[in-house]
Design a protein around this motif. Structure first.
Motif, PDB file in Angstrom:
ATOM      1  N   ARG A 126      54.288 -91.279 -48.162  1.00 51.63           N
ATOM      2  CA  ARG A 126      54.670 -92.487 -48.888  1.00 51.63           C
ATOM      3  C   ARG A 126      56.057 -92.940 -48.424  1.00 51.63           C
ATOM      4  N   ARG A 127      56.967 -91.980 -48.268  1.00 52.58           N
ATOM      5  CA  ARG A 127      58.290 -92.280 -47.706  1.00 52.58           C
ATOM      6  C   ARG A 127      58.652 -91.196 -46.695  1.00 52.58           C
ATOM      7  N   GLU A 168      61.495 -98.555 -37.042  1.00 54.71           N
ATOM      8  CA  GLU A 168      61.523-100.016 -36.964  1.00 54.71           C
ATOM      9  C   GLU A 168      60.129-100.603 -37.163  1.00 54.71           C
ATOM     10  N   GLU A 170      57.750 -99.385 -38.968  1.00 58.28           N
ATOM     11  CA  GLU A 170      57.225 -99.184 -40.332  1.00 58.28           C
ATOM     12  C   GLU A 170      58.363 -99.134 -41.345  1.00 58.28           C
ATOM     13  N   PRO A 171      59.053-100.270 -41.509  1.00 57.27           N
ATOM     14  CA  PRO A 171      60.248-100.252 -42.375  1.00 57.27           C
ATOM     15  C   PRO A 171      59.919 -99.974 -43.842  1.00 57.27           C
ATOM     16  N   GLU A 172      58.672-100.197 -44.248  1.00 52.03           N
ATOM     17  CA  GLU A 172      58.346 -99.957 -45.664  1.00 52.03           C
ATOM     18  C   GLU A 172      58.181 -98.461 -45.957  1.00 52.03           C
ATOM     19  N   ARG A 173      57.900 -97.682 -44.911  1.00 56.91           N
ATOM     20  CA  ARG A 173      57.757 -96.228 -45.113  1.00 56.91           C
ATOM     21  C   ARG A 173      59.045 -95.471 -44.788  1.00 56.91           C
ATOM     22  N   VAL A 175      63.017 -94.548 -44.224  1.00 51.66           N
ATOM     23  CA  VAL A 175      64.391 -94.792 -44.665  1.00 51.66           C
ATOM     24  C   VAL A 175      65.275 -94.080 -43.643  1.00 51.66           C
ATOM     25  N   HIS A 193      66.825 -94.033 -53.076  1.00 48.37           N
ATOM     26  CA  HIS A 193      65.629 -94.668 -52.522  1.00 48.37           C
ATOM     27  C   HIS A 193      64.361 -94.255 -53.252  1.00 48.37           C
TER      28      HIS A 193
END
Ligand code: TYD
Length: 199
Positions: A126-127, A168, A170-173, A175, A193
């Motif tokens: 997820r992250r 870059e 997958e910026p939503e996944r 950090v 986050h």
């Protein structure tokens, strides 16, 4: 309720295991059940030894060994924990292979992703917290730099660049965190986050 899958990535010496431990403790303090795990070795322990013993392995064999370990890790450790509603924190996962065997050793990403579909059943974190730092600093930090130095600095530059490109894309996944900061500062950013994901 299904659990949440989180991963930590970065060069050797970036502080992933410290951050993973602090993160698991933070989640437990919040009353969540945290499952701390790592690659390589959590799926098929002998894979870790095989990888360390054979330094002249072809990149293909290396990737398939990491993938065998990952296939077991996903099926026997990660998915069962997620089904029980746990928060799984893994020190390395598929992005390590994409960065090291793909960008570092030059295997085509399309092949890696094809095998990964089979190995991981499509399971994505997820992250993903990328602990970014210059390879020179990473080498300075590791206790046993011999093995890593043999791979050479240009290799680690490619791995770092690879990680940044993955982030870059997958910026939503991803950090991206500055791992040259003190560990407590890095951990504070990770926690900030995660706040929107907490129940
Ligand atoms: P790790 O256990 O993080 O190293 P250490 O024992 O030094 O803490 O990982 C071992 C090495 O394997 C590390 O240099 C990164 C590499 N690796 C890959 O090249 N590809 C992968 O898919 C994984 C999971 C690790």
């Amino acid at each position: 309720m299904e659990g949440v899958f989180l991963t930590l990535e970065g060069l050797d010496g970036a502080g992933k295991s410290t951050q993973a431990r602090l993160l698991a403790a933070f989640l437990e303090e919040r009353g969540l059940k945290a499952r701390l795990t790592r690659e390589p070795g959590a799926g098929l322990p002998p894979v870790r030894e095989a990888l360390l013993l054979r330094e002249d392995l072809s990149p293909e064999a290396e990737y398939l060994l990491f993938s065998a370990d990952r296939a077991e890790h996903v099926r026997k450790v990660i998915l069962p924990a997620l089904k029980r509603g746990e928060w799984v924190v893994s020190d390395r996962y598929l992005d390590s292979s994409l960065a090291y065997q793909g960008h570092g050793r030059g295997l085509p990403l399309a092949w890696l992703l094809e095998v990964a579909r089979l190995a991981t059943l499509g399971l994505r974190p997820r992250r993903t917290f990328l602990l970014d730092l210059p390879p020179e600093e990473a080498l300075r930090r590791v206790k046993d730099p011999d093995r890593l130095e043999r791979l050479g600095l240009p290799f680690f530059h490619r791995v770092r660049e690879g990680y940044l490109r993955l982030a870059e894309a997958e910026p939503e996944r991803f950090v991206v965190l500055d791992a040259t900061k003190p560990p407590e500062a890095v951990q504070a950013e990770i926690q900030a986050h995660l706040r929107p994901l907490l129940p």
